[in-house]
Design an enzyme around this catalytic site. Sequence first.
Site, mmCIF file in Angstrom:
data_model
loop_
_atom_site.group_PDB
_atom_site.id
_atom_site.type_symbol
_atom_site.label_atom_id
_atom_site.label_comp_id
_atom_site.label_asym_id
_atom_site.label_seq_id
_atom_site.Cartn_x
_atom_site.Cartn_y
_atom_site.Cartn_z
ATOM 1 N N LYS A 326 -33.594 -0.621 7.649
ATOM 2 C CA LYS A 326 -35.128 0.096 7.223
ATOM 3 C C LYS A 326 -36.070 -0.805 7.664
ATOM 4 O O LYS A 326 -37.216 -0.540 7.863
ATOM 5 C CB LYS A 326 -35.196 -0.172 5.769
ATOM 6 C CG LYS A 326 -34.265 1.284 5.251
ATOM 7 C CD LYS A 326 -34.400 1.256 3.887
ATOM 8 C CE LYS A 326 -33.892 2.838 3.378
ATOM 9 N NZ LYS A 326 -33.920 2.995 1.905
ATOM 10 N N ASP A 372 -38.869 6.830 0.249
ATOM 11 C CA ASP A 372 -38.057 6.817 -1.072
ATOM 12 C C ASP A 372 -39.266 6.459 -2.083
ATOM 13 O O ASP A 372 -39.174 6.755 -3.206
ATOM 14 C CB ASP A 372 -37.499 5.167 -0.530
ATOM 15 C CG ASP A 372 -36.410 5.370 0.164
ATOM 16 O OD1 ASP A 372 -35.714 6.309 0.020
ATOM 17 O OD2 ASP A 372 -35.868 4.413 0.669
HETATM 18 P P1 NAP Z 1 -30.573 -4.166 -1.000
HETATM 19 O O1 NAP Z 1 -31.647 -4.309 0.001
HETATM 20 O O2 NAP Z 1 -29.085 -4.750 -0.560
HETATM 21 O O3 NAP Z 1 -30.729 -4.904 -2.330
HETATM 22 C C1 NAP Z 1 -29.703 -5.123 -3.314
HETATM 23 C C2 NAP Z 1 -30.396 -5.481 -4.827
HETATM 24 O O4 NAP Z 1 -29.430 -5.507 -5.730
HETATM 25 C C3 NAP Z 1 -30.932 -6.866 -4.590
HETATM 26 O O5 NAP Z 1 -31.960 -6.977 -5.441
HETATM 27 C C4 NAP Z 1 -29.817 -7.792 -5.020
HETATM 28 O O6 NAP Z 1 -30.205 -8.976 -5.771
HETATM 29 C C5 NAP Z 1 -29.325 -6.841 -6.287
HETATM 30 N N1 NAP Z 1 -27.895 -7.066 -6.676
HETATM 31 C C6 NAP Z 1 -26.830 -6.952 -5.929
HETATM 32 N N2 NAP Z 1 -25.722 -7.247 -6.789
HETATM 33 C C7 NAP Z 1 -26.134 -7.789 -8.096
HETATM 34 C C8 NAP Z 1 -25.703 -8.346 -9.214
HETATM 35 N N3 NAP Z 1 -24.365 -8.470 -9.324
HETATM 36 N N4 NAP Z 1 -26.415 -8.675 -10.227
HETATM 37 C C9 NAP Z 1 -27.745 -8.407 -9.963
HETATM 38 N N5 NAP Z 1 -28.312 -8.016 -9.087
HETATM 39 C C10 NAP Z 1 -27.429 -7.654 -7.912
HETATM 40 O O7 NAP Z 1 -30.192 -2.597 -1.440
HETATM 41 P P2 NAP Z 1 -31.223 -1.542 -1.461
HETATM 42 O O8 NAP Z 1 -31.253 -0.782 0.034
HETATM 43 O O9 NAP Z 1 -32.353 -1.743 -2.094
HETATM 44 O O10 NAP Z 1 -30.420 -0.358 -2.292
HETATM 45 C C11 NAP Z 1 -30.292 -0.765 -3.847
HETATM 46 C C12 NAP Z 1 -29.863 0.686 -4.648
HETATM 47 O O11 NAP Z 1 -30.405 1.872 -4.195
HETATM 48 C C13 NAP Z 1 -28.367 0.874 -4.036
HETATM 49 O O12 NAP Z 1 -27.509 1.267 -4.956
HETATM 50 C C14 NAP Z 1 -28.531 2.095 -3.453
HETATM 51 O O13 NAP Z 1 -27.704 3.052 -3.393
HETATM 52 C C15 NAP Z 1 -29.906 2.849 -3.978
HETATM 53 N N6 NAP Z 1 -30.787 3.837 -3.364
HETATM 54 C C16 NAP Z 1 -30.825 5.290 -3.701
HETATM 55 C C17 NAP Z 1 -31.393 5.925 -2.920
HETATM 56 C C18 NAP Z 1 -31.723 7.112 -3.696
HETATM 57 O O14 NAP Z 1 -32.316 8.269 -3.058
HETATM 58 N N7 NAP Z 1 -31.283 7.347 -4.765
HETATM 59 C C19 NAP Z 1 -32.121 5.679 -1.553
HETATM 60 C C20 NAP Z 1 -31.845 4.275 -1.268
HETATM 61 C C21 NAP Z 1 -31.004 3.406 -2.192
HETATM 62 P P3 NAP Z 1 -30.231 -10.259 -5.098
HETATM 63 O O15 NAP Z 1 -31.851 -10.116 -4.198
HETATM 64 O O16 NAP Z 1 -30.361 -11.212 -6.034
HETATM 65 O O17 NAP Z 1 -29.301 -10.253 -3.987
#
Ligand code: NAP
Length: 550
Positions: A326, A372
């Site tokens: 992204k 988003d």
């Molecule tokens: P990302 O950049 O990898 O970020 C992941 C986030 O989750 C970080 O803040 C990470 O914290 C945190 N995290 C991971 N494991 C954790 C744990 N065990 N305890 C606490 N925090 C934890 O991912 P992203 O792209 O932002 O996506 C995040 C979520 O959004 C995903 O589940 C995805 O499916 C969802 N999503 C939904 C849509 C939709 O249209 N509905 C679109 C895109 C994404 P740290 O920074 O500390 O590692």
Amino acid sequence: MATLLCVPIMVRSVESAHADAVVAREHGADLVEYRVDELFHGSEDEPLILRLVESSPLPCILTCRPTWEGGLYDGEDAARIALFERLGTADRPPRYLDVERAAYTRSANLRQKVNLAVEHPKQQRDLRTTLILSTHDFAGRPADLTRRMLAMGAEPAAGVHKVAFRARSLRDNLELFDLLAERTKPTIALGMGEFGLASRVLAPKFGGFLTFASLRPEETTAPGQPTLTDLLGTYRFREIGPATRVYGIVGWPVGHSMSPLVHNAGFSEVGHDGVYVPLPIASHEPGQGAAADAEATYASFKATMLELIHHPRLDFAGCSVTMPHKQNLVRLAREQGWSLDEASAQSRTANTLCIERSGDGSVAQASVANTDAAAALACLVGELGGLAGRRIGVLGAGGVARAIVFGLAGAGASVEIFNRSRPRAEAIAQDVSEAIPGVGPVGVEDWEARIGAEAEAFINCTSVGMTGGPAPDESPLPPDALARGNKLVMETVYHPVRTKLLSEAQDAGWRTIDGVEMFVGQGARQFELWTGVPAPCTLFRRLVREALQG
Ligand code: NAP
């Protein structure tokens, strides 16, 4: 001629193979391939194979693939040759006979006997079997691919050329499309493995002779083969033609994305001549240090995107972009001078690319957007009314959180970010204050502070609760936090639809918005940017919910 859809059947018994061929016909296949490499051991099995071919409910390809070409037949070539000869005199011979180019070139005896069994310009008899001359490489693109193609082209008895190799990256598909475009005979050109799916789905766009599709997911005869249901249902295979525009989802991994399901159905619903396919661009293997790995991933993203965009025949019209690319998309857009919408320019993260082309196919305009944030905000507005002055707690500080925090701050909400790694949250807060003049400060709190936080709504932007994620059975808000009054919680996780967080929040009397709503909203905005017409959101929502609740 339309590209044929062929179901390969690994024959273990005549009865089960026949039954599968009947099912293949009922499900819309044009052709079956009987792979007899396991069944055939010698002349004693010839009657079985004749029976299978003669009673076939669909025209068939007969293949007895030797082990040295990735098959299971480890007997003598003499026995195979006798089988080919016998098939040539059958009352109802196979429509096609597949023979490996290497065997055909190497053995004058095999070549002579095969030539007697198939139709070709010098054939004296009236035969109905066409020779498919084939070459495979299960390891990667053969170094001598051009020589192999030339060798096949020099064989007048070959009615169809087939080349299949393991695609090492998306870019190998482009070479396969070029082979189809430059064919001298009907040609099958397919990439195996996860990176080769585009070549299988897009074969009709480039005039491929056929594509293979398995009857059941566990019965593929080559890695990466889609099922008949995937091709006819999800990808609308019969609607793909030379003018079809190509879209897709770029990311890593993308194999389980829901986006092809909704966008292809949407294109069909509104009559847009487009097809949407997974476009995997892998992250660089960790090893050189985080910064160098990220650079290598960007280099691969950039090279692949530019090839897709500038390929003269692909009609690549845009894509969704997901993790880990992204931010790479915004960087590429800046380098190339493409336009960025406000959300992606401010947050430096984007999920959408649109390509507009001139009449000659060249790129007229490339633009990048982030849908988003708008999708998430629309979900919240639906529940809260306006966002100005609202106290919103954002859990997480990854890519999705970044886009949403920028959107919320821009809408005048009072935002607090709670993240495990505090510096990531601080970076977002700092970037917001620099990018949006006059906006109130975004608060940053420790992860533990979410439990006692005062907010009217929480948005889960972590991957906690996501199937296949780091903590699939957990909730980012523990029961103590949910006990503090009735509020609103919004999920971004949509797989599963009902996460532990949503379930516990509902039990505690909170209002909830599930992740499907944001998924549908961001996809609908992309769809509208590409097609110029409103997205069929009800259809999107139904398809995703049915697929996830299954
Ligand atoms: P990302 O950049 O990898 O970020 C992941 C986030 O989750 C970080 O803040 C990470 O914290 C945190 N995290 C991971 N494991 C954790 C744990 N065990 N305890 C606490 N925090 C934890 O991912 P992203 O792209 O932002 O996506 C995040 C979520 O959004 C995903 O589940 C995805 O499916 C969802 N999503 C939904 C849509 C939709 O249209 N509905 C679109 C895109 C994404 P740290 O920074 O500390 O590692």
